[in-house]
Scaffold this motif. Structure first.
Motif, PDB file in Angstrom:
ATOM      1  N   ILE A 149       1.046  -1.389   5.168  1.00  0.00           N
ATOM      2  CA  ILE A 149       1.158  -2.692   4.502  1.00  0.00           C
ATOM      3  C   ILE A 149       0.343  -3.749   5.250  1.00  0.00           C
ATOM      4  O   ILE A 149      -0.307  -4.599   4.645  1.00  0.00           O
ATOM      5  CB  ILE A 149       2.636  -3.117   4.415  1.00  0.00           C
ATOM      6  N   GLY A 150       0.362  -3.685   6.582  1.00  0.00           N
ATOM      7  CA  GLY A 150      -0.389  -4.658   7.363  1.00  0.00           C
ATOM      8  C   GLY A 150      -1.880  -4.624   7.097  1.00  0.00           C
ATOM      9  O   GLY A 150      -2.565  -5.641   7.236  1.00  0.00           O
ATOM     10  N   ASP A 151      -2.409  -3.454   6.710  1.00  0.00           N
ATOM     11  CA  ASP A 151      -3.830  -3.345   6.389  1.00  0.00           C
ATOM     12  C   ASP A 151      -4.168  -4.159   5.140  1.00  0.00           C
ATOM     13  O   ASP A 151      -5.247  -4.756   5.051  1.00  0.00           O
ATOM     14  CB  ASP A 151      -4.216  -1.878   6.170  1.00  0.00           C
ATOM     15  N   ILE A 152      -3.249  -4.176   4.177  1.00  0.00           N
ATOM     16  CA  ILE A 152      -3.472  -4.960   2.957  1.00  0.00           C
ATOM     17  C   ILE A 152      -3.498  -6.447   3.293  1.00  0.00           C
ATOM     18  O   ILE A 152      -4.420  -7.174   2.913  1.00  0.00           O
ATOM     19  CB  ILE A 152      -2.376  -4.657   1.911  1.00  0.00           C
ATOM     20  N   TYR A 171       4.609 -16.452   1.074  1.00  0.00           N
ATOM     21  CA  TYR A 171       4.402 -15.885  -0.255  1.00  0.00           C
ATOM     22  C   TYR A 171       3.504 -14.658  -0.190  1.00  0.00           C
ATOM     23  O   TYR A 171       2.602 -14.569   0.645  1.00  0.00           O
ATOM     24  CB  TYR A 171       3.809 -16.930  -1.196  1.00  0.00           C
ATOM     25  N   GLY A 172       3.746 -13.709  -1.096  1.00  0.00           N
ATOM     26  CA  GLY A 172       2.970 -12.486  -1.118  1.00  0.00           C
ATOM     27  C   GLY A 172       3.353 -11.632  -2.303  1.00  0.00           C
ATOM     28  O   GLY A 172       3.989 -12.098  -3.247  1.00  0.00           O
ATOM     29  N   GLY A 173       2.967 -10.370  -2.225  1.00  0.00           N
ATOM     30  CA  GLY A 173       3.248  -9.445  -3.308  1.00  0.00           C
ATOM     31  C   GLY A 173       4.555  -8.703  -3.109  1.00  0.00           C
ATOM     32  O   GLY A 173       5.361  -9.032  -2.236  1.00  0.00           O
ATOM     33  N   PRO A 184       8.538  -2.705  -1.361  1.00  0.00           N
ATOM     34  CA  PRO A 184       8.517  -3.576  -0.188  1.00  0.00           C
ATOM     35  C   PRO A 184       7.919  -4.943  -0.492  1.00  0.00           C
ATOM     36  O   PRO A 184       7.223  -5.122  -1.500  1.00  0.00           O
ATOM     37  CB  PRO A 184       7.586  -2.819   0.766  1.00  0.00           C
ATOM     38  N   HIS A 185       8.169  -5.922   0.383  1.00  0.00           N
ATOM     39  CA  HIS A 185       7.415  -7.167   0.356  1.00  0.00           C
ATOM     40  C   HIS A 185       6.001  -6.855   0.846  1.00  0.00           C
ATOM     41  O   HIS A 185       5.823  -6.050   1.769  1.00  0.00           O
ATOM     42  CB  HIS A 185       8.084  -8.203   1.261  1.00  0.00           C
ATOM     43  N   VAL A 186       5.008  -7.489   0.220  1.00  0.00           N
ATOM     44  CA  VAL A 186       3.606  -7.233   0.567  1.00  0.00           C
ATOM     45  C   VAL A 186       2.978  -8.549   1.022  1.00  0.00           C
ATOM     46  O   VAL A 186       2.442  -9.308   0.203  1.00  0.00           O
ATOM     47  CB  VAL A 186       2.832  -6.641  -0.624  1.00  0.00           C
ATOM     48  N   PRO A 187       3.051  -8.857   2.315  1.00  0.00           N
ATOM     49  CA  PRO A 187       2.536 -10.144   2.801  1.00  0.00           C
ATOM     50  C   PRO A 187       1.032 -10.276   2.602  1.00  0.00           C
ATOM     51  O   PRO A 187       0.295  -9.279   2.603  1.00  0.00           O
ATOM     52  CB  PRO A 187       2.887 -10.122   4.297  1.00  0.00           C
ATOM     53  N   ASN A 188       0.591 -11.520   2.447  1.00  0.00           N
ATOM     54  CA  ASN A 188      -0.841 -11.786   2.319  1.00  0.00           C
ATOM     55  C   ASN A 188      -1.536 -11.950   3.667  1.00  0.00           C
ATOM     56  O   ASN A 188      -2.743 -12.221   3.711  1.00  0.00           O
ATOM     57  CB  ASN A 188      -1.067 -13.033   1.461  1.00  0.00           C
ATOM     58  N   PRO A 200       1.425   8.160  -1.714  1.00  0.00           N
ATOM     59  CA  PRO A 200       1.199   8.316  -3.150  1.00  0.00           C
ATOM     60  C   PRO A 200       2.500   8.114  -3.932  1.00  0.00           C
ATOM     61  O   PRO A 200       3.553   8.619  -3.545  1.00  0.00           O
ATOM     62  CB  PRO A 200       0.681   9.752  -3.268  1.00  0.00           C
ATOM     63  N   GLY A 201       2.412   7.381  -5.020  1.00  0.00           N
ATOM     64  CA  GLY A 201       3.590   7.060  -5.823  1.00  0.00           C
ATOM     65  C   GLY A 201       4.124   5.665  -5.567  1.00  0.00           C
ATOM     66  O   GLY A 201       4.961   5.168  -6.327  1.00  0.00           O
ATOM     67  N   LEU A 202       3.635   5.006  -4.510  1.00  0.00           N
ATOM     68  CA  LEU A 202       4.039   3.628  -4.247  1.00  0.00           C
ATOM     69  C   LEU A 202       3.336   2.706  -5.237  1.00  0.00           C
ATOM     70  O   LEU A 202       2.124   2.781  -5.416  1.00  0.00           O
ATOM     71  CB  LEU A 202       3.680   3.222  -2.821  1.00  0.00           C
ATOM     72  N   VAL A 203       4.088   1.823  -5.885  1.00  0.00           N
ATOM     73  CA  VAL A 203       3.522   0.847  -6.814  1.00  0.00           C
ATOM     74  C   VAL A 203       3.851  -0.547  -6.298  1.00  0.00           C
ATOM     75  O   VAL A 203       5.020  -0.868  -6.059  1.00  0.00           O
ATOM     76  CB  VAL A 203       4.067   1.032  -8.247  1.00  0.00           C
ATOM     77  N   ILE A 204       2.814  -1.354  -6.126  1.00  0.00           N
ATOM     78  CA  ILE A 204       2.991  -2.691  -5.588  1.00  0.00           C
ATOM     79  C   ILE A 204       2.117  -3.683  -6.348  1.00  0.00           C
ATOM     80  O   ILE A 204       1.098  -3.311  -6.923  1.00  0.00           O
ATOM     81  CB  ILE A 204       2.633  -2.767  -4.084  1.00  0.00           C
TER      82      ILE A 204
END
Length: 255
Positions: A149-152, A171-173, A184-188, A200-204
């Motif tokens: 997630i940190g890479d995103i 705020y994030g995804g 999960p929370h997807v920080p910006n 694989p199978g994770l949708v965000i």
């Protein structure tokens, strides 16, 4: 809890995603000077009904909000960052409009956003929107199996900060599935190699937001929903729902 999606679930989510994409295209085309925000919301409602889908936003009532959300679109103009409620405001030449829309089909959601200029916009407004879209593309490219997630977040922030833009703190995804907002929370913003491993199978939903002045500060308006810049500067917001697959990221909310 993070729930990975099966191939059949991803097919259903792709169906929802297409409806989201088609509706955003139509609303984007209709967003012209003189058009009211309520007219755009009505267009989106009509398209949902014609396609047998339901709104992800209408009547959504998270704990932070004083009232359920009253519309199917979030329409955020100029200094509004996200969650702007459609009203009788008429769009004007030069406005910057962020359009956020979600739909669900057979219980599975899709969620995406675009920022568009109304009529002719100045170069700074176009750059703001374009940079936000570039940050989204960078975040999506980073969503590969085995990454984290940190890479995103790092990919998103690298584009936004290099341009000198602010990013609203906190705020994030988010995960997407049978609920519009899942783990999960997807920080910006993030550190490479840190956080949840992407499987694989994770949708965000990945959704960068940028503030033109460079400030990260924001405020919640009296309606309990609209998040605005503190200094009155403009903002942009782009978003896609994506699936992590063995072959890399797949955008579920592409046209």
């Amino acid at each position: 809890m993070v729930v990975l999606k099966t191939a059949s679930e991803l097919e259903t989510m792709r169906e929802a995603g297409r409806i989201v994409a088609q509706t955003l295209q139509a609303v984007r085309a209709a967003a012209q000077p003189g058009v009211t925000l309520l007219e755009l919301d009505e267009l989106a409602r009509t398209m949902l009904a014609e396609r047998g889908a339901k709104s992800s936003f209408l009547h959504y009532h998270p704990s932070f909000a004083p009232v359920p959300y009253p519309a199917v679109l979030c329409l955020s103009v100029n200094d509004a960052i996200v969650h702007g409620i459609p009203d009788r405001r008429r769009l004007e030449e030069g406005d910057l409009l962020s359009i956020d829309f979600g739909a669900h089909v057979h219980g599975y959601h899709g969620d995406a956003a675009v920022t568009v200029g109304i009529g002719a916009v100045d170069a700074a407004a176009q750059k703001l929107s374009d940079t936000c879209a570039e940050a989204l593309a960078a975040g999506i490219a980073a969503a590969t199996p085995g990454a984290r997630i940190g890479d995103i977040g790092h990919a998103v922030q690298s584009v936004c900060r290099a341009a000198g833009y602010g990013m609203p703190t906190g705020y994030g995804g988010h995960g997407v599935g049978t609920a519009m907002h899942e783990d999960p929370h997807v920080p910006n913003e993030g550190r490479p190699g840190r956080g949840l491993s992407l499987r694989p199978g994770l949708v965000i939903a990945i959704e960068p937001m940028v503030i033109e002045s460079g400030s990260d500060r924001h405020r919640l308006l009296i309606d309990g929903w609209t998040v605005s810049t503190v200094d009155g500067s403009r903002a942009a917001h782009w978003e896609h729902t994506i699936a992590v697959t063995d072959d890399g990221p797949v955008i579920l909310t592409a046209p």
